[in-house]
Design an enzyme around this catalytic site. Structure first.
Site, PDB file in Angstrom:
ATOM      1  N   CYS A   1      27.645  69.722  32.703  1.00 40.56           N
ATOM      2  CA  CYS A   1      27.418  69.013  34.029  1.00 40.56           C
ATOM      3  C   CYS A   1      27.967  70.477  35.176  1.00 40.56           C
ATOM      4  O   CYS A   1      26.785  70.389  36.788  1.00 40.56           O
ATOM      5  CB  CYS A   1      29.301  68.309  34.258  1.00 40.56           C
ATOM      6  SG  CYS A   1      29.164  66.281  33.766  1.00 40.56           S
TER       7      CYS A   1
ATOM      8  N   CYS B   1      32.547  68.952  32.853  1.00 39.38           N
ATOM      9  CA  CYS B   1      32.201  69.570  31.362  1.00 39.38           C
ATOM     10  C   CYS B   1      30.982  70.932  31.687  1.00 39.38           C
ATOM     11  O   CYS B   1      30.229  71.142  32.409  1.00 39.38           O
ATOM     12  CB  CYS B   1      31.729  68.884  30.287  1.00 39.38           C
ATOM     13  SG  CYS B   1      30.304  68.507  30.693  1.00 39.38           S
TER      14      CYS B   1
ATOM     15  N   GLU C   1      33.674  40.037  39.478  1.00 38.17           N
ATOM     16  CA  GLU C   1      34.599  39.504  38.469  1.00 38.17           C
ATOM     17  C   GLU C   1      35.688  38.938  39.959  1.00 38.17           C
ATOM     18  O   GLU C   1      35.159  40.467  41.097  1.00 38.17           O
ATOM     19  CB  GLU C   1      34.481  41.226  37.857  1.00 38.17           C
ATOM     20  CG  GLU C   1      34.328  41.386  36.764  1.00 38.17           C
ATOM     21  CD  GLU C   1      34.970  42.853  36.019  1.00 38.17           C
ATOM     22  OE1 GLU C   1      35.852  43.332  36.715  1.00 38.17           O
ATOM     23  OE2 GLU C   1      34.562  44.072  35.273  1.00 38.17           O
TER      24      GLU C   1
ATOM     25  N   GLU D   1      44.476  44.471  28.219  1.00 37.37           N
ATOM     26  CA  GLU D   1      44.354  43.620  28.945  1.00 37.37           C
ATOM     27  C   GLU D   1      45.722  42.295  28.822  1.00 37.37           C
ATOM     28  O   GLU D   1      44.836  41.415  28.883  1.00 37.37           O
ATOM     29  CB  GLU D   1      43.354  43.246  29.491  1.00 37.37           C
ATOM     30  CG  GLU D   1      42.766  44.654  30.180  1.00 37.37           C
ATOM     31  CD  GLU D   1      41.330  44.365  31.291  1.00 37.37           C
ATOM     32  OE1 GLU D   1      40.200  43.291  30.847  1.00 37.37           O
ATOM     33  OE2 GLU D   1      40.953  45.267  32.075  1.00 37.37           O
ATOM     34  N   GLN D   2      46.220  42.807  27.535  1.00 38.95           N
ATOM     35  CA  GLN D   2      46.999  41.409  27.115  1.00 38.95           C
ATOM     36  C   GLN D   2      47.887  40.720  28.373  1.00 38.95           C
ATOM     37  O   GLN D   2      47.764  39.540  28.654  1.00 38.95           O
ATOM     38  CB  GLN D   2      47.741  41.549  25.811  1.00 38.95           C
ATOM     39  CG  GLN D   2      47.434  42.743  24.908  1.00 38.95           C
ATOM     40  CD  GLN D   2      47.971  43.126  24.080  1.00 38.95           C
ATOM     41  OE1 GLN D   2      49.506  42.240  23.678  1.00 38.95           O
ATOM     42  NE2 GLN D   2      47.591  44.037  23.488  1.00 38.95           N
TER      43      GLN D   2
ATOM     44  N   HIS E   1      46.926  40.400  31.700  1.00 43.71           N
ATOM     45  CA  HIS E   1      46.120  39.966  32.722  1.00 43.71           C
ATOM     46  C   HIS E   1      45.837  38.539  32.518  1.00 43.71           C
ATOM     47  O   HIS E   1      45.037  38.031  30.901  1.00 43.71           O
ATOM     48  CB  HIS E   1      44.823  40.921  32.757  1.00 43.71           C
ATOM     49  CG  HIS E   1      44.226  41.241  33.753  1.00 43.71           C
ATOM     50  ND1 HIS E   1      43.163  40.203  34.103  1.00 43.71           N
ATOM     51  CD2 HIS E   1      43.783  42.212  34.489  1.00 43.71           C
ATOM     52  CE1 HIS E   1      42.857  40.553  34.980  1.00 43.71           C
ATOM     53  NE2 HIS E   1      42.662  41.960  35.610  1.00 43.71           N
TER      54      HIS E   1
ATOM     55  N   GLU F   1      31.335  49.413  35.800  1.00 45.62           N
ATOM     56  CA  GLU F   1      32.312  49.903  37.701  1.00 45.62           C
ATOM     57  C   GLU F   1      32.108  51.837  37.128  1.00 45.62           C
ATOM     58  O   GLU F   1      32.917  51.903  37.167  1.00 45.62           O
ATOM     59  CB  GLU F   1      33.425  50.041  37.284  1.00 45.62           C
ATOM     60  CG  GLU F   1      33.949  48.311  37.168  1.00 45.62           C
ATOM     61  CD  GLU F   1      35.685  47.701  37.904  1.00 45.62           C
ATOM     62  OE1 GLU F   1      36.023  48.306  37.667  1.00 45.62           O
ATOM     63  OE2 GLU F   1      35.626  46.077  37.877  1.00 45.62           O
TER      64      GLU F   1
HETATM   65  C1  GAL Z   1      37.750  45.793  36.577  1.00 46.63           C
HETATM   66  C2  GAL Z   1      37.099  46.146  35.097  1.00 46.63           C
HETATM   67  C3  GAL Z   1      37.312  44.698  34.337  1.00 46.63           C
HETATM   68  C4  GAL Z   1      38.712  44.435  33.660  1.00 46.63           C
HETATM   69  C5  GAL Z   1      39.223  44.428  35.016  1.00 46.63           C
HETATM   70  C6  GAL Z   1      41.092  43.644  34.725  1.00 46.63           C
HETATM   71  O1  GAL Z   1      38.138  47.249  37.094  1.00 46.63           O
HETATM   72  O2  GAL Z   1      35.573  45.748  35.322  1.00 46.63           O
HETATM   73  O3  GAL Z   1      36.553  45.109  32.592  1.00 46.63           O
HETATM   74  O4  GAL Z   1      39.123  45.409  33.269  1.00 46.63           O
HETATM   75  O5  GAL Z   1      39.266  45.168  36.304  1.00 46.63           O
HETATM   76  O6  GAL Z   1      41.266  43.750  36.376  1.00 46.63           O
HETATM   77 ZN    ZN Z   2      30.407  66.201  32.179  1.00 46.56          ZN
END
Ligand code: GAL
Ligand code: ZN
EC number: 3.2.1.23
Length: 661
Positions: free
Chosen positions: A155, A152, A318, A366-367, A369, A142
């Protein structure tokens, strides 16, 4: 359709791996995505690779019959690297250097980071490129999540080089950007900095070029990894990237170009809660049922957008499986939701759905999630859906065996999106919202549009919609003229042709470069605040007469007719919508920002003139057509009645029916 799952073997004791692999297989999974974010485990010290664990993980999954997607871990540079090269860390819009301790902590223009990224991608490709179970690669994760624009010093220098490549001289840049305004004239390239810390709002031409530069930076960074991988992997292994389709900071047309296919990450309840306000019109809301089942229109829009990037099949890399952790309420997901999402994905052209994730994480951010399984390994709601999807696989494959027909293209131009975003002029005049109204109008008539770049192959579309071709030049005018000469119908929306590609207003009468094509002049334009409306009379049947939000008064040229005239002051007598015949096609200029009901009537008018059959889709139902079959999906909590030429149907709540016409 293939089913897959995201798996993080490094999060679990190795004792679990074999059981996990077998249980995935039993649940109908055949693809497993691994190695994402695992850089510190693969290369714990600079140049010292530890592949043994990954070898065993790959082999364990392969022995259980899985195909494997490997990820390059570059979204998570390890601590030793950042300690040695702190300038890898990005600088945000407020000028703050961000820290190590989460992910995505790198500047895409940092040359040292380019070298590290290239090395890890090459090393992985050499190690696993010939593994028979490895089918492809995901680069990073992502791009642009959190923030896509770094400010920076590196950049800054790169931006100056980018500008030097784009403009023949500094004089040309000064001219194009209109730097005479407020004495912004540059006399050295090195004076041009990022726009982020100016006292008042910066020059919009400067900002637009920085946005483009930042977007290009990701495409170039990705290319480094594509090249590194392709040197060692066989051509049968694909290279992709998982985009956030709802994010608008990267021009995904550029990012998609050199990938074998694009993948996107779909989190329907998250978008319903957190993203819907960026896309629904200001007086509308995402439907209530979306909080635990998602909104098929919101999800559908991103399917159309992702499919349109390469005008080709794509993946869901995902797929949400249960509660997420990044919205406000993080609601649970209803039984049946995953099934609807997987069917919608397949019907929209996704070749695979990869679920996020196998098991919920016990540590790290992400516990909270969900995964298909809970922290203790027990199955969660999404898992039951997965079993249903598995049992329906043949039926699903049968449905998608017929090709997807897309007769309509909606033009998406990221530069235009950015230009309107930085200066909407009227609050909420947002490009995606405008596109979404027309997308929904198509879906209300049972039509599936592709959302595409103006540079895409337009030859197979019968109708093109350009809700706001705000930035326009002669090349765009030519492309659209060719399209209509060959018989296509084009709709140009309000504010089209207002500016050139440098984000500077045209000197021509409006709609500027598109005026001959439109066959009308935009004589006046008014932004309308809430509760204010103008009236019109239209010859198009059922067109609601009140104009809200934005009104343009048009003067049709000879040979162009008015489809709707204002009937009240201040624009009385002037046209609001015009139509011009052009070769075998025609061009409608819609000078109002339509509400959904108006957009539906306009779409019906356009479809009728091309003899495209339409349906009347009740709200809450999402319909996809393949050949003579219709997939009618009910995302709501109540049954929905639906009639087609083959009969009357009642689709039960959170369920679907396949209708043969
Ligand atoms: C996405 C990401 C994953 C995870 C997920 C949780 O945006 O690619 O690694 O973090 O969200 O919803
Ligand atoms: Zn930069």
């Amino acid at each position: 359709m293939k089913l897959g799952v995201c798996y993080y073997p490094e999060h679990w004791s190795e004792n679990n791996w074999e059981t996990d692999a077998k249980e995935m297989h039993t649940a109908g999974i055949s693809i497993v995505r691994i190695a994402e974010f695992a850089w510190a485990k693969m290369e714990p010290e600079e140049g010292k690779y530890t592949w043994d664990w990954l070898d065993r993980s790959v082999d364990t999954l392969a022995s259980a019959g899985h195909q494997i997607v490997l990820c390059t871990p570059t979204a998570a540079p390890p601590a030793w690297m950042i300690e040695a090269h702190p300038d890898i860390l990005p600088v945000d819009e407020d000028g703050r250097r961000r820290r190590f301790g989460s992910r995505r902590h790198y500047c895409p223009n940092n040359k040292t980071y380019h070298e590290y990224s290239k090395r890890i991608a090459e090393a992985m490709a050499k190690r696993y490129g010939n593994h028979s179970a490895v089918i492809g690669w995901q680069i990073d994760n992502e791009f642009g999540c959190y923030f896509a624009r770094c400010y920076c010093d590196i950049c800054t220098k790169e931006f100056q080089h980018w500008l030097q490549r784009k403009y023949a001289s500094l004089d040309e840049l000064n001219e194009r950007w209109g730097t005479i305004f407020w004495s912004q004239t540059y006399d050295k390239w090195s004076q041009i900095e990022p726009y982020n810390l100016t006292v008042a709002e910066p020059n919009p031409s400067h900002v637009l070029d920085y946005y483009r530069f930042a977007s290009d930076s990701w495409a170039s960074y990705q290319q480094i990894q594509i090249d590194a991988l392709r040197e060692s992997i066989p051509s049968a292994q694909f290279v992709t990237h998982n985009i956030i389709a709802s994010q608008t900071t990267i021009d995904y047309h550029d990012l998609a170009r050199d990938l074998d296919f694009v993948a996107w990450d779909s989190y329907p309840t998250g978008y319903a809660e957190m993203g819907s306000q960026d896309i629904y019109a200001p007086d509308e809301q995402v439907p209530a049922y979306a909080h635990d089942t998602g909104d098929p229109l919101l999800i559908g829009f991103f399917h159309s957008l992702t499919r349109g990037l390469k005008q080709a099949p794509y993946w869901i890399m995902e797929q949400q499986t249960g509660a997420i952790n990044w919205s406000l309420y993080n609601t649970g997901v209803r039984p049946g939701a995953l099934r609807l999402w997987a069917w919608q994905a397949a019907a929209s052209g996704a070749e695979a759905t990869v679920f996020f994730r196998w098991k919920a994480s016990r540590f790290g951010l992400e516990q909270h999630h969900a995964g298909l399984r809970n922290h203790d390994g027990s199955t969660d709601t999404g898992y039951d859906d997965l079993l249903t999807i598995k049992s329906e696989r043949d039926k699903l494959d049968d449905f998608i065996a017929q090709p997807l027909q897309t007769d309509i293209g909606i033009l998406l131009d990221y530069s235009t999106l950015w230009a309107l975003e930085m200066q909407p002029h009227r609050k909420d005049f947002a490009y995606l919202k405008h596109l979404f109204v027309f997308y929904r109008a198509c879906k209300a008539l049972g039509l599936e549009p592709d959302i595409i770049s103006p540079q895409a192959d337009l030859s197979h579309y019968k109708i093109l919609l350009a809700p706001s071709a705000f930035l326009a030049d002669e090349a765009l005018a030519q492309t659209l003229t060719d399209f209509t000469s060959q018989g296509g119908n084009l709709m140009l929306g309000a504010r089209s042709g207002f500016k050139d590609l440098h984000n500077v207003v045209t000197e021509e009468p409006l709609p500027g470069a598109l005026r001959d094509l439109a066959g009308a002049r935009v004589a006046k334009w008014h932004a309308l605040p809430p509760k204010v409306s103008y009236s019109l009379q239209s010859e198009i049947a059922d067109f609601e007469p009140d104009v809200t939000f934005w009104a343009e008064a048009l003067e049709p040229a000879a040979g162009t007719r008015s489809l709707a005239n204002y009937s009240t002051a201040p624009f009385d007598g002037l046209a609001a919508i015009t139509e011009k015949t052009h070769g075998n096609g025609k061009v409608i200029y819609c000078g109002i920002y339509p509400r959904l009901a108006q957009a539906v009537v306009l779409m019906r008018h356009l479809a009728a003139s091309h003899a495209i059959p339409v349906l009347d889709i009740p709200s809450g139902l999402a319909v996809f057509q393949r050949g003579t079959k219709l997939l009618a999906m009910n995302f709501t909590e109540e049954p929905i009645a639906f009639s087609t030429k083959s009969g009357e149907y009642s689709i039960s709540a959170r369920n679907f029916t396949i209708i043969t016409e």
